[in-house]
Write a protein that holds these residues in place. Structure first.
Motif, PDB file in Angstrom:
ATOM      1  N   PRO A  23       0.826  -1.214   0.000  1.00  0.00           N
ATOM      2  CA  PRO A  23       0.000   0.000   0.000  1.00  0.00           C
ATOM      3  C   PRO A  23       0.861   1.266   0.000  1.00  0.00           C
ATOM      4  O   PRO A  23       1.982   1.275   0.513  1.00  0.00           O
ATOM      5  N   ARG A  24       0.325   2.330  -0.581  1.00  0.00           N
ATOM      6  CA  ARG A  24       1.023   3.604  -0.575  1.00  0.00           C
ATOM      7  C   ARG A  24       1.090   4.166   0.840  1.00  0.00           C
ATOM      8  O   ARG A  24       0.327   3.779   1.709  1.00  0.00           O
ATOM      9  N   ALA A  57      -4.332  -6.395  -6.588  1.00  0.00           N
ATOM     10  CA  ALA A  57      -3.719  -5.162  -6.080  1.00  0.00           C
ATOM     11  C   ALA A  57      -4.731  -4.020  -6.056  1.00  0.00           C
ATOM     12  O   ALA A  57      -4.752  -3.202  -5.131  1.00  0.00           O
ATOM     13  N   LYS A  58      -5.575  -3.967  -7.081  1.00  0.00           N
ATOM     14  CA  LYS A  58      -6.608  -2.938  -7.133  1.00  0.00           C
ATOM     15  C   LYS A  58      -7.583  -3.095  -5.967  1.00  0.00           C
ATOM     16  O   LYS A  58      -7.993  -2.106  -5.333  1.00  0.00           O
ATOM     17  N   ILE A  59      -7.937  -4.330  -5.645  1.00  0.00           N
ATOM     18  CA  ILE A  59      -8.874  -4.594  -4.549  1.00  0.00           C
ATOM     19  C   ILE A  59      -8.240  -4.234  -3.207  1.00  0.00           C
ATOM     20  O   ILE A  59      -8.895  -3.655  -2.329  1.00  0.00           O
ATOM     21  N   LEU A  60      -6.947  -4.537  -3.052  1.00  0.00           N
ATOM     22  CA  LEU A  60      -6.257  -4.175  -1.814  1.00  0.00           C
ATOM     23  C   LEU A  60      -6.164  -2.658  -1.682  1.00  0.00           C
ATOM     24  O   LEU A  60      -6.247  -2.112  -0.576  1.00  0.00           O
ATOM     25  N   GLY A  61      -6.003  -1.968  -2.805  1.00  0.00           N
ATOM     26  CA  GLY A  61      -6.005  -0.504  -2.783  1.00  0.00           C
ATOM     27  C   GLY A  61      -7.342   0.055  -2.337  1.00  0.00           C
ATOM     28  O   GLY A  61      -7.404   1.014  -1.562  1.00  0.00           O
ATOM     29  N   LEU A  62      -8.424  -0.552  -2.816  1.00  0.00           N
ATOM     30  CA  LEU A  62      -9.764  -0.122  -2.399  1.00  0.00           C
ATOM     31  C   LEU A  62      -9.995  -0.390  -0.910  1.00  0.00           C
ATOM     32  O   LEU A  62     -10.652   0.395  -0.226  1.00  0.00           O
ATOM     33  N   ALA A  63      -9.448  -1.513  -0.421  1.00  0.00           N
ATOM     34  CA  ALA A  63      -9.580  -1.817   1.008  1.00  0.00           C
ATOM     35  C   ALA A  63      -8.914  -0.745   1.854  1.00  0.00           C
ATOM     36  O   ALA A  63      -9.417  -0.368   2.919  1.00  0.00           O
ATOM     37  N   ALA A  64      -7.779  -0.238   1.379  1.00  0.00           N
ATOM     38  CA  ALA A  64      -7.090   0.835   2.103  1.00  0.00           C
ATOM     39  C   ALA A  64      -7.867   2.142   2.026  1.00  0.00           C
ATOM     40  O   ALA A  64      -8.058   2.834   3.036  1.00  0.00           O
ATOM     41  N   LYS A  65      -8.358   2.475   0.833  1.00  0.00           N
ATOM     42  CA  LYS A  65      -9.026   3.760   0.619  1.00  0.00           C
ATOM     43  C   LYS A  65     -10.413   3.813   1.236  1.00  0.00           C
ATOM     44  O   LYS A  65     -10.774   4.795   1.906  1.00  0.00           O
ATOM     45  N   GLU A  66     -11.216   2.747   1.012  1.00  0.00           N
ATOM     46  CA  GLU A  66     -12.622   2.769   1.422  1.00  0.00           C
ATOM     47  C   GLU A  66     -12.866   2.190   2.812  1.00  0.00           C
ATOM     48  O   GLU A  66     -13.832   2.554   3.476  1.00  0.00           O
ATOM     49  N   MET A  67     -12.003   1.271   3.241  1.00  0.00           N
ATOM     50  CA  MET A  67     -12.224   0.590   4.522  1.00  0.00           C
ATOM     51  C   MET A  67     -11.191   0.955   5.572  1.00  0.00           C
ATOM     52  O   MET A  67     -11.351   0.618   6.747  1.00  0.00           O
ATOM     53  N   GLU A 241      -9.693 -16.829 -13.236  1.00  0.00           N
ATOM     54  CA  GLU A 241      -9.240 -15.737 -12.376  1.00  0.00           C
ATOM     55  C   GLU A 241     -10.168 -14.535 -12.422  1.00  0.00           C
ATOM     56  O   GLU A 241     -10.328 -13.830 -11.415  1.00  0.00           O
ATOM     57  N   GLU A 242     -10.751 -14.253 -13.565  1.00  0.00           N
ATOM     58  CA  GLU A 242     -11.649 -13.106 -13.654  1.00  0.00           C
ATOM     59  C   GLU A 242     -12.825 -13.256 -12.687  1.00  0.00           C
ATOM     60  O   GLU A 242     -13.168 -12.316 -11.955  1.00  0.00           O
ATOM     61  N   THR A 243     -13.430 -14.432 -12.670  1.00  0.00           N
ATOM     62  CA  THR A 243     -14.556 -14.665 -11.758  1.00  0.00           C
ATOM     63  C   THR A 243     -14.091 -14.656 -10.310  1.00  0.00           C
ATOM     64  O   THR A 243     -14.726 -14.037  -9.450  1.00  0.00           O
ATOM     65  N   TRP A 244     -12.989 -15.338 -10.020  1.00  0.00           N
ATOM     66  CA  TRP A 244     -12.489 -15.369  -8.644  1.00  0.00           C
ATOM     67  C   TRP A 244     -12.156 -13.963  -8.155  1.00  0.00           C
ATOM     68  O   TRP A 244     -12.454 -13.603  -7.011  1.00  0.00           O
ATOM     69  N   GLY A 245     -11.546 -13.157  -9.024  1.00  0.00           N
ATOM     70  CA  GLY A 245     -11.184 -11.800  -8.630  1.00  0.00           C
ATOM     71  C   GLY A 245     -12.378 -10.951  -8.239  1.00  0.00           C
ATOM     72  O   GLY A 245     -12.270 -10.052  -7.400  1.00  0.00           O
ATOM     73  N   ASN A 246     -13.533 -11.252  -8.819  1.00  0.00           N
ATOM     74  CA  ASN A 246     -14.750 -10.495  -8.493  1.00  0.00           C
ATOM     75  C   ASN A 246     -15.213 -10.714  -7.058  1.00  0.00           C
ATOM     76  O   ASN A 246     -16.084  -9.972  -6.577  1.00  0.00           O
ATOM     77  N   HIS A 247     -14.658 -11.728  -6.381  1.00  0.00           N
ATOM     78  CA  HIS A 247     -15.156 -12.055  -5.038  1.00  0.00           C
ATOM     79  C   HIS A 247     -14.082 -11.942  -3.955  1.00  0.00           C
ATOM     80  O   HIS A 247     -14.333 -12.321  -2.805  1.00  0.00           O
ATOM     81  N   ILE A 248     -12.927 -11.403  -4.299  1.00  0.00           N
ATOM     82  CA  ILE A 248     -11.909 -11.179  -3.263  1.00  0.00           C
ATOM     83  C   ILE A 248     -12.381 -10.127  -2.264  1.00  0.00           C
ATOM     84  O   ILE A 248     -12.127 -10.219  -1.060  1.00  0.00           O
ATOM     85  N   GLN A 249     -13.105  -9.119  -2.744  1.00  0.00           N
ATOM     86  CA  GLN A 249     -13.648  -8.115  -1.824  1.00  0.00           C
ATOM     87  C   GLN A 249     -14.605  -8.751  -0.820  1.00  0.00           C
ATOM     88  O   GLN A 249     -14.646  -8.359   0.349  1.00  0.00           O
ATOM     89  N   ASP A 250     -15.380  -9.743  -1.270  1.00  0.00           N
ATOM     90  CA  ASP A 250     -16.262 -10.460  -0.344  1.00  0.00           C
ATOM     91  C   ASP A 250     -15.453 -11.121   0.773  1.00  0.00           C
ATOM     92  O   ASP A 250     -15.853 -11.114   1.939  1.00  0.00           O
ATOM     93  N   PHE A 251     -14.319 -11.712   0.393  1.00  0.00           N
ATOM     94  CA  PHE A 251     -13.454 -12.339   1.394  1.00  0.00           C
ATOM     95  C   PHE A 251     -12.932 -11.319   2.392  1.00  0.00           C
ATOM     96  O   PHE A 251     -12.947 -11.553   3.615  1.00  0.00           O
ATOM     97  N   ILE A 252     -12.485 -10.169   1.914  1.00  0.00           N
ATOM     98  CA  ILE A 252     -11.965  -9.137   2.811  1.00  0.00           C
ATOM     99  C   ILE A 252     -13.072  -8.613   3.731  1.00  0.00           C
ATOM    100  O   ILE A 252     -12.851  -8.395   4.931  1.00  0.00           O
ATOM    101  N   ASN A 253     -14.266  -8.434   3.202  1.00  0.00           N
ATOM    102  CA  ASN A 253     -15.401  -8.034   4.050  1.00  0.00           C
ATOM    103  C   ASN A 253     -15.645  -9.047   5.155  1.00  0.00           C
ATOM    104  O   ASN A 253     -15.934  -8.688   6.301  1.00  0.00           O
ATOM    105  N   TYR A 254     -15.543 -10.315   4.790  1.00  0.00           N
ATOM    106  CA  TYR A 254     -15.748 -11.389   5.773  1.00  0.00           C
ATOM    107  C   TYR A 254     -14.645 -11.373   6.834  1.00  0.00           C
ATOM    108  O   TYR A 254     -14.915 -11.577   8.028  1.00  0.00           O
ATOM    109  N   MET A 255     -13.400 -11.123   6.426  1.00  0.00           N
ATOM    110  CA  MET A 255     -12.293 -11.065   7.378  1.00  0.00           C
ATOM    111  C   MET A 255     -12.566 -10.044   8.472  1.00  0.00           C
ATOM    112  O   MET A 255     -12.392 -10.325   9.666  1.00  0.00           O
TER     113      MET A 255
END
Length: 264
Positions: A23-24, A57-67, A241-255
């Protein structure tokens, strides 16, 4: 920012590529960590085996910015051959083989790899970066065959990973041995996120619904044994990977919040 390393694994007797998404504004920040198996498919399409990555990486960036969650993403490349990957990610003898080459499986390879992951890769990352050096701040992501390895390492090593993302888990390859292992190594302090798509198929010899049915069975096993588990089902999800990538945010929300969509 992506940073790259090569690390020698003493038990496996080979070098592994590691790609780290940082993360930045890292100053004075202590990171949680998600480790990605099949790491060449984690961050960049140009590195991915089939031309499309998870774009994590984009999803991890959103986790930093939005969460406000600063997560270090650590991608560990696989051995880059079909049999090499089978050996590296299969802790049990495959019964339901899709290819004659799979019969050359060597179980020692996975045992050595898992030992290297826990005792060489994790200490290397936690020395290199300012992370929380505790299993309660570590997660591991695996899809398809690597999902088996993710679950296996979390349950075999008590101080490894609290959070497990197990996407499209092919328990049907060695169902009896897998459940026997879980029976002996159950840990109620884990949080398991299962994902499956209803349109998944990886090899023509397998039944069209085998991933879906296998994931339902695993979900019911974890719930019966009082292990915190969520099952995310994508009605149109396929095996890539395209489909799996769509649900990584769900995993982070669950964490962090115990909250996801498309669940049972």
């Amino acid at each position: 920012m992506l940073e790259y390393y090569r690390l020698y694994l003493p038990k496996s007797k080979r070098e592994v590529k590691i790609e780290v998404s940082v993360p930045r504004n890292r100053d004075n920040v202590t990171f949680d960590t998600i480790y990605f198996l099949d790491g060449q498919n984690a961050f960049k399409d140009s590195h991915a085996s089939f031309g499309r990555s998870l774009r994590a990486a984009k999803i991890l960036g959103l986790a930093a910015k939005e969460m406000g969650k600063r997560i270090l993403g650590v991608a560990i490349y696989n051995s880059e051959s079909d049999l090499g990957r089978i050996n590296e990610y299969s802790p049990f003898k495959i019964i339901n083989v899709a290819s004659i080459e799979w019969k050359k499986q060597d179980l020692k390879v996975c045992k050595n790899y898992c030992d290297d992951f826990i005792n060489t890769i994790i200490p290397f990352i936690e020395k290199k970066y300012k992370t929380y050096n505790s299993y309660s701040h570590r997660a591991i992501f695996g899809s398809s065959l690597a999902a088996i390895t993710a679950v296996y390492m979390s349950f075999l090593y008590p101080d490894s990973f609290k959070y497990v993302a197990s996407f499209s888990t092919p328990v049907f390859l060695y169902s009896k041995e897998f459940y026997s292992f879980l029976d002996k190594n159950k840990k109620e302090d884990r949080k398991i996120f299962l994902y499956v798509g209803k349109e998944e198929q990886s090899d023509d010899i397998y039944d069209k619904f085998i991933y879906y049915n296998s994931s339902l069975e695993l979900y019911n096993y974890f719930k019966k044994n009082h292990i915190n588990t969520r099952l995310c089902i994508d009605p149109k999800g396929v095996h890539n990977e395209e489909t799996w990538g769509n649900h990584i945010q769900d995993f982070i929300n669950y964490m962090y919040y115990d909250d996801i969509y498309y669940t049972l």
